[in-house]
Design a protein around this motif. Sequence first.
Motif, PDB file in Angstrom:
ATOM      1  N   ARG A 249     -43.726 -34.112 -53.838  1.00  0.00           N
ATOM      2  CA  ARG A 249     -43.905 -33.302 -55.071  1.00  0.00           C
ATOM      3  C   ARG A 249     -42.523 -32.829 -55.536  1.00  0.00           C
ATOM      4  N   ASP A 250     -42.405 -32.584 -56.804  1.00  0.00           N
ATOM      5  CA  ASP A 250     -41.129 -32.156 -57.396  1.00  0.00           C
ATOM      6  C   ASP A 250     -39.997 -33.154 -57.156  1.00  0.00           C
ATOM      7  N   THR A 251     -40.322 -34.432 -56.967  1.00  0.00           N
ATOM      8  CA  THR A 251     -39.261 -35.435 -56.862  1.00  0.00           C
ATOM      9  C   THR A 251     -39.525 -36.505 -57.907  1.00  0.00           C
ATOM     10  N   ASP A 252     -38.505 -37.342 -58.143  1.00  0.00           N
ATOM     11  CA  ASP A 252     -38.790 -38.508 -58.982  1.00  0.00           C
ATOM     12  C   ASP A 252     -38.632 -39.781 -58.162  1.00  0.00           C
ATOM     13  N   GLU A 253     -38.961 -39.688 -56.881  1.00  0.00           N
ATOM     14  CA  GLU A 253     -38.962 -40.850 -55.982  1.00  0.00           C
ATOM     15  C   GLU A 253     -39.941 -41.899 -56.499  1.00  0.00           C
ATOM     16  N   TYR A 254     -39.773 -43.116 -56.022  1.00  0.00           N
ATOM     17  CA  TYR A 254     -40.703 -44.196 -56.386  1.00  0.00           C
ATOM     18  C   TYR A 254     -42.044 -44.001 -55.658  1.00  0.00           C
ATOM     19  N   ILE A 255     -41.979 -43.648 -54.367  1.00  0.00           N
ATOM     20  CA  ILE A 255     -43.231 -43.439 -53.612  1.00  0.00           C
ATOM     21  C   ILE A 255     -43.620 -41.965 -53.730  1.00  0.00           C
ATOM     22  N   ARG A 256     -44.777 -41.710 -54.317  1.00  0.00           N
ATOM     23  CA  ARG A 256     -45.185 -40.339 -54.624  1.00  0.00           C
ATOM     24  C   ARG A 256     -46.572 -40.051 -54.052  1.00  0.00           C
ATOM     25  N   TYR A 257     -46.979 -38.799 -54.208  1.00  0.00           N
ATOM     26  CA  TYR A 257     -48.326 -38.324 -53.849  1.00  0.00           C
ATOM     27  C   TYR A 257     -48.588 -38.450 -52.346  1.00  0.00           C
ATOM     28  N   THR A 258     -47.524 -38.546 -51.547  1.00  0.00           N
ATOM     29  CA  THR A 258     -47.716 -38.773 -50.109  1.00  0.00           C
ATOM     30  C   THR A 258     -48.473 -37.611 -49.471  1.00  0.00           C
TER      31      THR A 258
END
Length: 514
Positions: A249-258
């Motif tokens: 959360r609060d990132t713009d990583e490619y892998i999200r919603y982990t």
Amino acid sequence: MTPSLVNPIIPGFAPDPSVVLIGDTFFLVNSTFHVFPGLPIYASKDLVNWKQIGNAINRRAQLSLRQSVTKINPPFKNGEVMLSTGGLYAPTIREHQGTVYVVCTNIIHAVEGGPDISENFFVTTQDIWSDEWSDPIPFEFRGIDTSLYWDEDGRAYMHGSAGPGPMTKIHLFEIDLKTGEKLSEEKKIWDGTGGIYPEGPHIYKRDGWYYLLISEGGTHENHMITVARATEIFGPYEAFSNNPILTARDTDEYIRYTGHCDMFQDQKGDWWGVCLGVRKDSGGRYFMGRETFITPGTWTEGNWPTLELVKSTPKGLAVQDPASRITAKPNIDFVYIRDAELNRYKISEDGKDVTLKACGVDLSHPTDSPSFIGKRQRVLEGASIVTLELPNEPSGARAGLACYKDEHRYVRIFYDTKASAVVFEILNKAQNIHRTTKHEIKVGDSLGLKLEYTEQEYRILYRDSAEGSAEWKSLATVDTLELTNPDFVGPVIGVFALVDEQSAEVRFKDLKIE
Ligand code: 6LW
């Protein structure tokens, strides 16, 4: 040589993973919601190569998915509309004294108002390779995300997420696994750290501590994994000061919603976690939905777990090691929607030739089972293709290739025998999208249908044998954003056949789904 880890380990529609190690093999199960067979079992010797070897729900008599209805929820503050599908939620897989258990919840969505019902159950097998699973053994629990833990004295404890959402709590009780009977009071053991929907609990024991791993924040943007521990199984549980131990959360990583993680040890005693996540591009597309990712786990000096996601992700399938010693069972990965009428389908051994009895239930039906058979989309870049055989006499059927997410969202190309036309259709009721394109064509004895995809785009193509041309013609292009919503399910690509009055048998050949 061990091939290196890449994520996702189970690409495509593969949320809420749970893993158990039995002998030298890891077994993994995912949620399946509205598709049948349900609860696929994947096996791996090395945590890299995974093959599907079965489905814990594989007989219609085990349970009904009829009310695995998809609800379109009120928009979030950012305008996004979430869809929630009923059916088989977050399973847990465990082994105890030679018996393998899969615990799960069947969510019966009320079709017209009224409360939803959560039917909790477990199924067992003595031989996980056999694909022979018991009938469900029900137990009383008004919640979801049930998991099992056996203490050293052999007592079994069920835990899950219960109470009114979004402020659910983690509950625990002792259970008799022969009968499903509760052997203790059900007690709230943790509220989580303040995020909404504390859920997905799993208990592990290490150095005399009971560790309670959960997820919070809801399964999308704010998803996170948190942990607490206690010296008694019923608590009191003390939260780790460094929570969350994994979040995007609060990132713009490619892998999200982990989030929604299950931890386990390998044969060497090293710790790992499997969790769900999405691959979200810079334009906000995550059409594949929630997939399964792996994270190595380590224990800090204060004896708390930490997780670190493996970030290398291919667009195609990870290179499979031929020496991985597990063979996927042929056709085990075909799925149907809800309570499939299995006598409508004939599939060749190699899975390439499929005959369907057309029926009057369309893909948009909320409860009935359309004549549809498919597989989960597994690659971000690839193509699915089929040849539709056309009878001399028009059968009245509309039949073709579809990418189905649920009754409110699909893309399809089909031949309409009445209109002598090839038709494209996209539906996404949660985004108020409905478009069709129709090309009248003169057909020969077969018609090629193809979906070609990248992460950003779906191309819908056809090839008509009558025109003697090998050229694929484009009928439509769809931005995958048009099929991206916060949701629970993922894309299933397959063939379907619809007919109004008369009965019709429709033959497809050379089916390839990837
Ligand atoms: C599942 C809940 C969740 O039961 O989403 O990711 C729900 N977590 O734990 C549906 O998959």
